[in-house]
Scaffold this active site. Structure first.
Site, short mmCIF file in Angstrom:
data_model
loop_
_atom_site.label_atom_id
_atom_site.label_comp_id
_atom_site.label_asym_id
_atom_site.label_seq_id
_atom_site.Cartn_x
_atom_site.Cartn_y
_atom_site.Cartn_z
CG ASN A 37 10.53 11.65 10.19
OD1 ASN A 37 10.00 11.68 11.29
ND2 ASN A 37 11.21 12.67 9.68
CG HIS A 67 -1.65 -9.63 -1.23
ND1 HIS A 67 -1.71 -8.71 -0.22
CD2 HIS A 67 -2.21 -9.05 -2.30
CE1 HIS A 67 -2.31 -7.62 -0.66
NE2 HIS A 67 -2.62 -7.80 -1.93
#
Length: 103
Positions: A37, A67
């Site tokens: 969505n 990361h």
């Protein structure tokens, strides 16, 4: 066609509403019917697998732990942090093992 190019693997039944944001795209994999969505963020520094018949609600953020450590703007073989970026320490074998275990 755009999703097939962006995502690592993508079912033809994958639907993504705007605004969709991701780090890389190639680490995102969908299978079967997937509906994502509005305003979804996927921080795909590690693989994200979404199985069939998944419906992801609006404003969802899927964030992988860690990361990227391979960047070209710092010396090789180090972990750097901050803004401006500063070298924290060298990458150790323990870092490599932890990264492999999370994949």
């Amino acid at each position: 066609e755009i999703l097939q190019e962006l995502l690592g693997t993508c079912s033809t039944l994958t639907f993504i509403e705007p605004m969709f944001r991701c780090d890389y795209g190639f680490n995102i994999h969908t299978e079967g019917l997937v509906f994502i969505n509005y305003n979804c963020v996927m921080l795909d520094t590690s693989p994200i697998y979404i199985g069939e018949n998944a419906f992801i609600g609006p404003g969802t953020c899927l964030a992988c732990a860690g990361h990227a450590i391979d960047t070209k703007d710092i010396p090789p073989g180090v972990i750097a942090v901050g803004n401006p970026c500063k070298v924290l320490r060298p990458i150790t074998e323990d870092d490599r093992i932890l990264l492999k275990d999370n994949n």
